[in-house]
Design a protein around this motif. Structure first.
Motif, PDB file in Angstrom:
ATOM      1  N   PRO A  99       0.812  -1.228   0.000  1.00  0.00           N
ATOM      2  CA  PRO A  99       0.000   0.000   0.000  1.00  0.00           C
ATOM      3  C   PRO A  99       0.843   1.275   0.000  1.00  0.00           C
ATOM      4  O   PRO A  99       0.481   2.254  -0.657  1.00  0.00           O
ATOM      5  CB  PRO A  99      -0.829  -0.125   1.276  1.00  0.00           C
ATOM      6  N   ALA A 100       1.943   1.294   0.711  1.00  0.00           N
ATOM      7  CA  ALA A 100       2.815   2.475   0.712  1.00  0.00           C
ATOM      8  C   ALA A 100       3.485   2.641  -0.649  1.00  0.00           C
ATOM      9  O   ALA A 100       3.587   3.756  -1.170  1.00  0.00           O
ATOM     10  CB  ALA A 100       3.856   2.370   1.825  1.00  0.00           C
TER      11      ALA A 100
ATOM     12  N   ASP B 143       2.246   1.623  -3.495  1.00  0.00           N
ATOM     13  CA  ASP B 143       1.190   2.057  -4.413  1.00  0.00           C
ATOM     14  C   ASP B 143       1.001   3.570  -4.342  1.00  0.00           C
ATOM     15  O   ASP B 143       0.891   4.245  -5.364  1.00  0.00           O
ATOM     16  CB  ASP B 143      -0.143   1.379  -4.080  1.00  0.00           C
ATOM     17  N   ARG B 144       0.971   4.084  -3.144  1.00  0.00           N
ATOM     18  CA  ARG B 144       0.770   5.526  -2.962  1.00  0.00           C
ATOM     19  C   ARG B 144       1.952   6.312  -3.520  1.00  0.00           C
ATOM     20  O   ARG B 144       1.776   7.353  -4.150  1.00  0.00           O
ATOM     21  CB  ARG B 144       0.564   5.815  -1.481  1.00  0.00           C
TER      22      ARG B 144
ATOM     23  N   ALA C 128       1.881   6.258  -7.412  1.00  0.00           N
ATOM     24  CA  ALA C 128       0.820   7.089  -7.973  1.00  0.00           C
ATOM     25  C   ALA C 128       1.240   8.557  -8.094  1.00  0.00           C
ATOM     26  O   ALA C 128       0.771   9.268  -8.974  1.00  0.00           O
ATOM     27  CB  ALA C 128      -0.447   6.969  -7.129  1.00  0.00           C
ATOM     28  N   TRP C 129       2.145   8.998  -7.222  1.00  0.00           N
ATOM     29  CA  TRP C 129       2.626  10.386  -7.248  1.00  0.00           C
ATOM     30  C   TRP C 129       3.722  10.609  -8.271  1.00  0.00           C
ATOM     31  O   TRP C 129       4.074  11.740  -8.582  1.00  0.00           O
ATOM     32  CB  TRP C 129       3.201  10.764  -5.876  1.00  0.00           C
TER      33      TRP C 129
ATOM     34  N   ARG D 241       4.992   1.396 -10.516  1.00  0.00           N
ATOM     35  CA  ARG D 241       4.938   0.575  -9.292  1.00  0.00           C
ATOM     36  C   ARG D 241       6.060  -0.464  -9.284  1.00  0.00           C
ATOM     37  O   ARG D 241       6.718  -0.680  -8.263  1.00  0.00           O
ATOM     38  CB  ARG D 241       3.551  -0.070  -9.192  1.00  0.00           C
TER      39      ARG D 241
ATOM     40  N   ALA E 126       7.559   6.808   2.006  1.00  0.00           N
ATOM     41  CA  ALA E 126       6.150   6.596   1.657  1.00  0.00           C
ATOM     42  C   ALA E 126       5.383   6.118   2.878  1.00  0.00           C
ATOM     43  O   ALA E 126       5.913   5.362   3.696  1.00  0.00           O
ATOM     44  CB  ALA E 126       6.032   5.567   0.539  1.00  0.00           C
TER      45      ALA E 126
ATOM     46  N   VAL F  57       1.129   5.021   4.120  1.00  0.00           N
ATOM     47  CA  VAL F  57      -0.247   4.774   3.692  1.00  0.00           C
ATOM     48  C   VAL F  57      -1.098   5.976   4.086  1.00  0.00           C
ATOM     49  O   VAL F  57      -0.749   6.722   5.002  1.00  0.00           O
ATOM     50  CB  VAL F  57      -0.818   3.460   4.282  1.00  0.00           C
ATOM     51  N   ALA F  58      -2.186   6.165   3.394  1.00  0.00           N
ATOM     52  CA  ALA F  58      -3.072   7.303   3.664  1.00  0.00           C
ATOM     53  C   ALA F  58      -3.625   7.233   5.083  1.00  0.00           C
ATOM     54  O   ALA F  58      -3.885   6.156   5.613  1.00  0.00           O
ATOM     55  CB  ALA F  58      -4.216   7.317   2.646  1.00  0.00           C
TER      56      ALA F  58
ATOM     57  N   ASN G 264       4.302  18.491  -4.777  1.00  0.00           N
ATOM     58  CA  ASN G 264       4.010  17.740  -3.558  1.00  0.00           C
ATOM     59  C   ASN G 264       4.186  18.694  -2.374  1.00  0.00           C
ATOM     60  O   ASN G 264       5.150  18.617  -1.610  1.00  0.00           O
ATOM     61  CB  ASN G 264       4.919  16.518  -3.443  1.00  0.00           C
TER      62      ASN G 264
END
Length: 177
Positions: free
Chosen positions: A43-44, A46-47, A50-51, A66, A111, A113-114, A145
């Motif tokens: 998940p980290a 992935d985030r 995406a940026w 990724r 990184a 996770v949200a 960012n």
């Protein structure tokens, strides 16, 4: 604008920041990467992907970006000059930071996770403490960012350079013609 007239695609404004090393409180809940952590960092990653400028470029897209970040993390893990700190979320890691340690230390990837409040600060504190034998700490992020830039600047990082990044895609005809 002239670059874009020649099929170069503006994909990023890259900002280099540097901070002198200062003593920090311990990076609470941050520990060295464990054997089972890598599989849980998806998940980290992935985030982070995406940026990236790569995910924004239609010639790459999210999936290749990724894979690139996964390879970057694997390379950091294997390198004798890099350390990986993991923010422990209880049942699984919720963030990580890679740190090259030599005369000038450099954060490679960071990184989280949200929704993990304060995670970036904890990872930066760990990086400062781990890089204590170096003279300074550097990091690169994207100019858009703004949350990352604000976090770094609150931690004593100063902007040293900004680079405009373009991608150019050559067709087979152009590259062989």
């Amino acid at each position: 604008i002239a670059a874009e007239q020649h099929d170069l695609r503006l994909v990023d404004r890259r900002v280099l920041l540097r901070a002198p090393l200062t003593a920090r409180t311990a990076g609470e809940r941050v520990r060295a990467l464990g054997d089972t952590d890598v599989a849980l960092l998806g998940p980290a990653l992935d985030r982070l992907a995406a940026w990236s400028r790569f995910a924004r470029d239609p010639g790459f897209g999210f999936a290749p970006a990724r894979r690139m970040y996964d390879a970057w993390l694997q390379r950091a893990i294997a390198s004798p000059n890099e350390r990986v700190g993991v923010l422990d979320g209880g049942n699984e890691p919720v963030g990580f930071v890679t740190l090259r340690v030599d005369s000038d230390a450099e954060i490679g990837l960071i990184a989280v996770v949200a929704g993990e409040t304060g995670a970036g600060q904890k990872l930066i504190d760990w990086a400062f403490n781990t890089a204590s034998a170096s003279s300074s700490l550097e990091v690169v992020t994207q100019a858009d960012n703004t949350r990352a830039l604000a976090l770094y600047e609150r931690n004593g990082f100063v902007r040293k350079a900004e680079t405009v990044m373009y991608h150019l895609w050559l067709t087979n005809e152009e590259s062989h013609g």
